[in-house]
Motif scaffolding. Structure first.
Motif, PDB file in Angstrom:
ATOM      1  N   LEU A 128      12.071  47.497  29.744  1.00 53.07           N
ATOM      2  CA  LEU A 128      13.300  48.137  30.223  1.00 53.07           C
ATOM      3  C   LEU A 128      14.382  48.113  29.142  1.00 53.07           C
ATOM      4  CD1 LEU A 128      13.414  46.661  33.824  1.00 53.07           C
ATOM      5  CD2 LEU A 128      13.094  49.062  33.216  1.00 53.07           C
ATOM      6  N   ARG A 129      14.473  47.008  28.423  1.00 54.23           N
ATOM      7  CA  ARG A 129      15.474  46.874  27.357  1.00 54.23           C
ATOM      8  C   ARG A 129      15.235  47.919  26.263  1.00 54.23           C
ATOM      9  NH1 ARG A 129      15.981  44.387  22.562  1.00 54.23           N
ATOM     10  NH2 ARG A 129      18.055  43.645  22.035  1.00 54.23           N
ATOM     11  N   LYS A 130      13.983  48.095  25.868  1.00 53.33           N
ATOM     12  CA  LYS A 130      13.657  49.090  24.831  1.00 53.33           C
ATOM     13  C   LYS A 130      14.028  50.503  25.284  1.00 53.33           C
ATOM     14  CE  LYS A 130       9.854  46.424  22.920  1.00 53.33           C
ATOM     15  NZ  LYS A 130       8.393  46.267  22.880  1.00 53.33           N
ATOM     16  N   LYS A 131      13.751  50.808  26.537  1.00 53.92           N
ATOM     17  CA  LYS A 131      14.083  52.139  27.061  1.00 53.92           C
ATOM     18  C   LYS A 131      15.590  52.336  27.091  1.00 53.92           C
ATOM     19  CE  LYS A 131      13.079  56.077  28.978  1.00 53.92           C
ATOM     20  NZ  LYS A 131      12.364  57.123  28.287  1.00 53.92           N
ATOM     21  N   ALA A 132      16.318  51.314  27.545  1.00 53.91           N
ATOM     22  CA  ALA A 132      17.780  51.415  27.575  1.00 53.91           C
ATOM     23  C   ALA A 132      18.329  51.601  26.172  1.00 53.91           C
ATOM     24  CB  ALA A 132      18.375  50.162  28.223  1.00 53.91           C
ATOM     25  N   LYS A 133      17.777  50.857  25.218  1.00 53.48           N
ATOM     26  CA  LYS A 133      18.249  50.954  23.832  1.00 53.48           C
ATOM     27  C   LYS A 133      18.047  52.365  23.273  1.00 53.48           C
ATOM     28  CE  LYS A 133      18.075  48.502  19.464  1.00 53.48           C
ATOM     29  NZ  LYS A 133      17.529  47.359  18.740  1.00 53.48           N
ATOM     30  N   SER A 134      16.973  53.013  23.695  1.00 53.97           N
ATOM     31  CA  SER A 134      16.706  54.371  23.188  1.00 53.97           C
ATOM     32  C   SER A 134      17.568  55.436  23.858  1.00 53.97           C
ATOM     33  CB  SER A 134      15.220  54.715  23.375  1.00 53.97           C
ATOM     34  OG  SER A 134      14.919  54.929  24.740  1.00 53.97           O
ATOM     35  N   ARG A 135      18.166  55.126  25.013  1.00 55.58           N
ATOM     36  CA  ARG A 135      18.913  56.130  25.759  1.00 55.58           C
ATOM     37  C   ARG A 135      20.417  55.952  25.745  1.00 55.58           C
ATOM     38  NH1 ARG A 135      16.443  58.276  30.949  1.00 55.58           N
ATOM     39  NH2 ARG A 135      17.940  59.842  30.332  1.00 55.58           N
ATOM     40  N   ARG A 137      24.056  54.919  23.844  1.00 55.04           N
ATOM     41  CA  ARG A 137      24.658  54.890  22.512  1.00 55.04           C
ATOM     42  C   ARG A 137      24.722  53.466  21.996  1.00 55.04           C
ATOM     43  NH1 ARG A 137      29.160  59.476  21.759  1.00 55.04           N
ATOM     44  NH2 ARG A 137      27.902  61.159  22.591  1.00 55.04           N
ATOM     45  N   LYS A 138      24.608  53.329  20.689  1.00 53.80           N
ATOM     46  CA  LYS A 138      24.468  52.015  20.064  1.00 53.80           C
ATOM     47  C   LYS A 138      25.609  51.056  20.430  1.00 53.80           C
ATOM     48  CE  LYS A 138      23.710  49.708  15.688  1.00 53.80           C
ATOM     49  NZ  LYS A 138      23.559  49.793  14.260  1.00 53.80           N
ATOM     50  N   PHE A 139      26.854  51.509  20.348  1.00 56.81           N
ATOM     51  CA  PHE A 139      27.974  50.605  20.629  1.00 56.81           C
ATOM     52  C   PHE A 139      27.936  50.115  22.075  1.00 56.81           C
ATOM     53  CE2 PHE A 139      29.778  54.562  22.133  1.00 56.81           C
ATOM     54  CZ  PHE A 139      30.569  54.188  23.204  1.00 56.81           C
ATOM     55  N   ALA A 140      27.545  50.992  23.004  1.00 56.94           N
ATOM     56  CA  ALA A 140      27.491  50.608  24.418  1.00 56.94           C
ATOM     57  C   ALA A 140      26.331  49.648  24.671  1.00 56.94           C
ATOM     58  CB  ALA A 140      27.361  51.843  25.292  1.00 56.94           C
ATOM     59  N   PHE A 141      25.191  49.914  24.066  1.00 55.20           N
ATOM     60  CA  PHE A 141      24.046  49.027  24.251  1.00 55.20           C
ATOM     61  C   PHE A 141      24.331  47.646  23.688  1.00 55.20           C
ATOM     62  CE2 PHE A 141      20.177  46.990  22.821  1.00 55.20           C
ATOM     63  CZ  PHE A 141      19.451  46.969  24.014  1.00 55.20           C
ATOM     64  N   GLU A 142      24.909  47.595  22.496  1.00 51.18           N
ATOM     65  CA  GLU A 142      25.214  46.299  21.885  1.00 51.18           C
ATOM     66  C   GLU A 142      26.210  45.512  22.730  1.00 51.18           C
ATOM     67  OE1 GLU A 142      26.351  47.132  17.882  1.00 51.18           O
ATOM     68  OE2 GLU A 142      24.278  47.417  17.236  1.00 51.18           O
ATOM     69  N   TYR A 143      27.171  46.213  23.328  1.00 51.58           N
ATOM     70  CA  TYR A 143      28.144  45.542  24.186  1.00 51.58           C
ATOM     71  C   TYR A 143      27.460  44.969  25.426  1.00 51.58           C
ATOM     72  CZ  TYR A 143      31.988  44.823  27.422  1.00 51.58           C
ATOM     73  OH  TYR A 143      32.854  44.271  28.315  1.00 51.58           O
ATOM     74  N   LEU A 144      26.608  45.760  26.049  1.00 53.30           N
ATOM     75  CA  LEU A 144      25.935  45.334  27.274  1.00 53.30           C
ATOM     76  C   LEU A 144      24.850  44.290  27.013  1.00 53.30           C
ATOM     77  CD1 LEU A 144      25.554  48.819  28.958  1.00 53.30           C
ATOM     78  CD2 LEU A 144      27.111  46.980  29.642  1.00 53.30           C
ATOM     79  N   ASP A 145      24.169  44.413  25.905  1.00 53.70           N
ATOM     80  CA  ASP A 145      23.026  43.550  25.607  1.00 53.70           C
ATOM     81  C   ASP A 145      23.437  42.222  24.979  1.00 53.70           C
ATOM     82  OD1 ASP A 145      20.125  43.181  25.421  1.00 53.70           O
ATOM     83  OD2 ASP A 145      20.440  43.299  23.261  1.00 53.70           O
ATOM     84  N   GLY A 146      24.523  42.216  24.255  1.00 54.39           N
ATOM     85  CA  GLY A 146      24.911  41.029  23.506  1.00 54.39           C
ATOM     86  C   GLY A 146      25.789  40.077  24.271  1.00 54.39           C
ATOM     87  N   GLY A 147      26.123  38.988  23.615  1.00 52.63           N
ATOM     88  CA  GLY A 147      27.040  38.005  24.176  1.00 52.63           C
ATOM     89  C   GLY A 147      28.232  37.883  23.254  1.00 52.63           C
ATOM     90  N   CYS A 148      29.263  37.251  23.723  1.00 48.98           N
ATOM     91  CA  CYS A 148      30.458  37.103  22.893  1.00 48.98           C
ATOM     92  C   CYS A 148      30.283  35.942  21.915  1.00 48.98           C
ATOM     93  CB  CYS A 148      31.683  36.896  23.769  1.00 48.98           C
ATOM     94  SG  CYS A 148      31.632  35.408  24.750  1.00 48.98           S
ATOM     95  N   ASN A 149      31.170  35.855  20.954  1.00 51.30           N
ATOM     96  CA  ASN A 149      31.156  34.774  19.952  1.00 51.30           C
ATOM     97  C   ASN A 149      29.825  34.677  19.221  1.00 51.30           C
ATOM     98  OD1 ASN A 149      33.771  34.040  20.692  1.00 51.30           O
ATOM     99  ND2 ASN A 149      33.010  32.661  22.280  1.00 51.30           N
ATOM    100  N   GLU A 150      29.434  35.782  18.618  1.00 52.03           N
ATOM    101  CA  GLU A 150      28.188  35.849  17.847  1.00 52.03           C
ATOM    102  C   GLU A 150      26.973  35.457  18.693  1.00 52.03           C
ATOM    103  OE1 GLU A 150      28.752  33.546  14.304  1.00 52.03           O
ATOM    104  OE2 GLU A 150      30.334  34.846  13.570  1.00 52.03           O
ATOM    105  N   ASP A 151      26.953  35.881  19.926  1.00 50.88           N
ATOM    106  CA  ASP A 151      25.850  35.648  20.867  1.00 50.88           C
ATOM    107  C   ASP A 151      25.638  34.181  21.228  1.00 50.88           C
ATOM    108  OD1 ASP A 151      25.437  38.356  20.959  1.00 50.88           O
ATOM    109  OD2 ASP A 151      23.755  38.342  19.563  1.00 50.88           O
TER     110      ASP A 151
END
Length: 90
Positions: free
Chosen positions: A15-22, A24-38
């Protein structure tokens, strides 16, 4: 109740791979990542991975029975076999 499964997504990583492909990069990184360098993401993941379920199989075995009654007829063994721990074979 019928359940429909999409066999294209057998895991969260699929599911993560599919979301990443669909998305936009900035939105995916925001949703997928954590704060303070993860750091928060790493800590949360580590805590979740430490959780283990402790099954208690066959506790108080003396009083258990595998007999079953189906339509008024008693069987000394289970009537059917359910898939157990299938995910362990995958």
């Amino acid at each position: 109740m019928a359940m429909n499964f999409n066999l294209d997504f057998l895991s969260v990583d699929d599911l993560r791979k599919k979301a990443k492909s669909r998305i936009r990069k900035f939105a995916f990184e925001y949703l997928d990542g954590g704060c303070n360098e993860d750091i928060s993401l790493s800590r949360n993941t580590a805590v979740i991975r430490k959780i283990q379920l402790q099954p208690r199989y066959l506790s108080n075995y003396d009083k258990n029975s595998i007999k079953i009654k189906v339509m008024g007829i008693q069987f000394n063994t289970p009537f059917g076999i359910a898939p157990v721990r299938l995910q362990g074979l995958m």
